[in-house]
Design an enzyme around this catalytic site. Sequence first.
Site, PDB file in Angstrom:
ATOM      1  N   CYS A 145      29.575  43.733  43.285  1.00  0.00           N
ATOM      2  CA  CYS A 145      31.033  43.885  43.312  1.00  0.00           C
ATOM      3  C   CYS A 145      31.617  44.222  41.946  1.00  0.00           C
ATOM      4  O   CYS A 145      32.530  45.050  41.834  1.00  0.00           O
ATOM      5  CB  CYS A 145      31.683  42.629  43.886  1.00  0.00           C
ATOM      6  SG  CYS A 145      31.479  41.120  42.904  1.00  0.00           S
ATOM      7  N   HIS A 159      33.733  37.098  43.859  1.00  0.00           N
ATOM      8  CA  HIS A 159      33.866  38.465  44.357  1.00  0.00           C
ATOM      9  C   HIS A 159      35.135  39.088  43.790  1.00  0.00           C
ATOM     10  O   HIS A 159      36.130  38.397  43.539  1.00  0.00           O
ATOM     11  CB  HIS A 159      33.924  38.473  45.883  1.00  0.00           C
ATOM     12  CG  HIS A 159      33.854  39.853  46.470  1.00  0.00           C
ATOM     13  ND1 HIS A 159      32.696  40.597  46.485  1.00  0.00           N
ATOM     14  CD2 HIS A 159      34.815  40.642  47.039  1.00  0.00           C
ATOM     15  CE1 HIS A 159      32.929  41.770  47.060  1.00  0.00           C
ATOM     16  NE2 HIS A 159      34.208  41.819  47.386  1.00  0.00           N
ATOM     17  N   HIS A 204      36.029  47.764  47.838  1.00  0.00           N
ATOM     18  CA  HIS A 204      35.144  46.855  47.104  1.00  0.00           C
ATOM     19  C   HIS A 204      33.703  47.088  47.524  1.00  0.00           C
ATOM     20  O   HIS A 204      33.424  47.748  48.538  1.00  0.00           O
ATOM     21  CB  HIS A 204      35.541  45.399  47.377  1.00  0.00           C
ATOM     22  CG  HIS A 204      35.516  45.013  48.831  1.00  0.00           C
ATOM     23  ND1 HIS A 204      34.873  43.893  49.309  1.00  0.00           N
ATOM     24  CD2 HIS A 204      36.057  45.592  49.943  1.00  0.00           C
ATOM     25  CE1 HIS A 204      35.026  43.786  50.615  1.00  0.00           C
ATOM     26  NE2 HIS A 204      35.739  44.808  51.025  1.00  0.00           N
TER      27      HIS A 204
END
Length: 353
Positions: free
Chosen positions: A257, A310, A322
Amino acid sequence: MRLKVKSLCLVLAISLVFSTLFSSPNAVNAEFKQMPTAGVYVNGKIVNGINPILYNGEYYVPIIYISKILGYNHIIFEEGTKTYQLTDGSTMIRVTMGGTMAKRGDGYINIKPPLWTEVDKTGYLPLSSASVLFNADITFQKSDGSIRITTPANFHLVQKGDTLWRIAKAYHTKLDVLKAVNNLTSNTIYIGQKIKLPPKDQVQEREPEKEHEEPKIIQKPSGANLADKLIAEAKKYIGAKYKFGATLAEAPNLFDCSSYTQLVFLNNGVEIPRVSRDQASIGTKVSSLEKGDLMFFTTPDLYSDGRVGHVGIYMGNGAMIHASSSKGVTITENVLQNPYWSKNYLFSKMVIE
C-alpha cells in the site's frame, strides 16, 4: 610436556571455533545446537520451513527467513553495524545484533539480544524477541519440532526492561485497560510473563506526533492541478499485484500500500516516507476530504496494536484508490460507507495543497 602443549592447543582451537561462530556481545562461548528443519505454521496452516538453533535453552530463528514468512519482504542489511531494517509496508523495524532494544515504527521496544553467526553470516532472533518485534505469538512445538505462529498477537511476552506503562504505549492502549484485562492490582511484572492484550476495540493508534512535518517537494508541479495529476498517475497502475514489503524496484508489477502511494507522489515531484505509519506523520489532519489526501486505516487481522496498517489516496466523490492486499491496485467506491474500511478508518492527512 608435549602432550600438555598439544592438549592446550586443542582447547584453544575449540574455543576459537565457538568464539568466531557467535560474534555477538551477549555470549560467545556458550553451547548451541543446530536443530532439524522445522515446519512453520501460521494460524494453523503450514507455510514454510526454517532451520532454528538452540542456544542457552532458547530457540532462535534466522532473521531473514522469519521476516519473509511474516511479510517483511523489504530487507536491508547494514554490514558495518550488523543492523537489519525490515519493512512490510506498514511498519519499519530496525534491529542490531547484540542489541537489547529495537526500533518498531517511531518507538522502541525491549528485546532479548539477537545473535550473529560468522559461519553462515546471518543474524538469529530468539523466538521471544521475534514475537514482540512482529506482533505475533511465536513458539516452538516440541511434540513435532515445528514453529507455531499466531497473528496478530494475543499476548505480549515481557522482556527485560519492560514496564506495564511501556507495554500499554507500544500497543496503543491505556495502562488501566491493560491492568483490567490481566486482572492486575499492581504494576509488578516479570520477564517471560504473558501479558494479555486488550480487545481490538480498546487499542487504536491515534495520529502520530509529527503531525505537521511537511513532505519534500523535489520538483514543482506544472500544468494541470497536482491533485488531478496524482489521480491520473495512480490510475496507471490499476491491476498491479500486491506484495507485502514490495520495493520500488519491483514496481510497477508489485506494490504494497505504501510503496504504491510513495511512487505515485514521487512521480509527481513529492517525496513522502516509505511506510504507511511514517506517511501518517506528514501533512495536516483534515476533517473534510479533498482529492489527493491520504487516508489511513488500521488492519486488525494483521496487527493487534491498532497501528496504522493501510494507506490509500482519496479520489473525490467518496472513492479511494489503493493497493489492496486482496485485489492489488484497485478503486474502492464509497469507501467510508464500506463495512470493512469504515470500521477501520483512522484519519486522513492533506499532503499537497
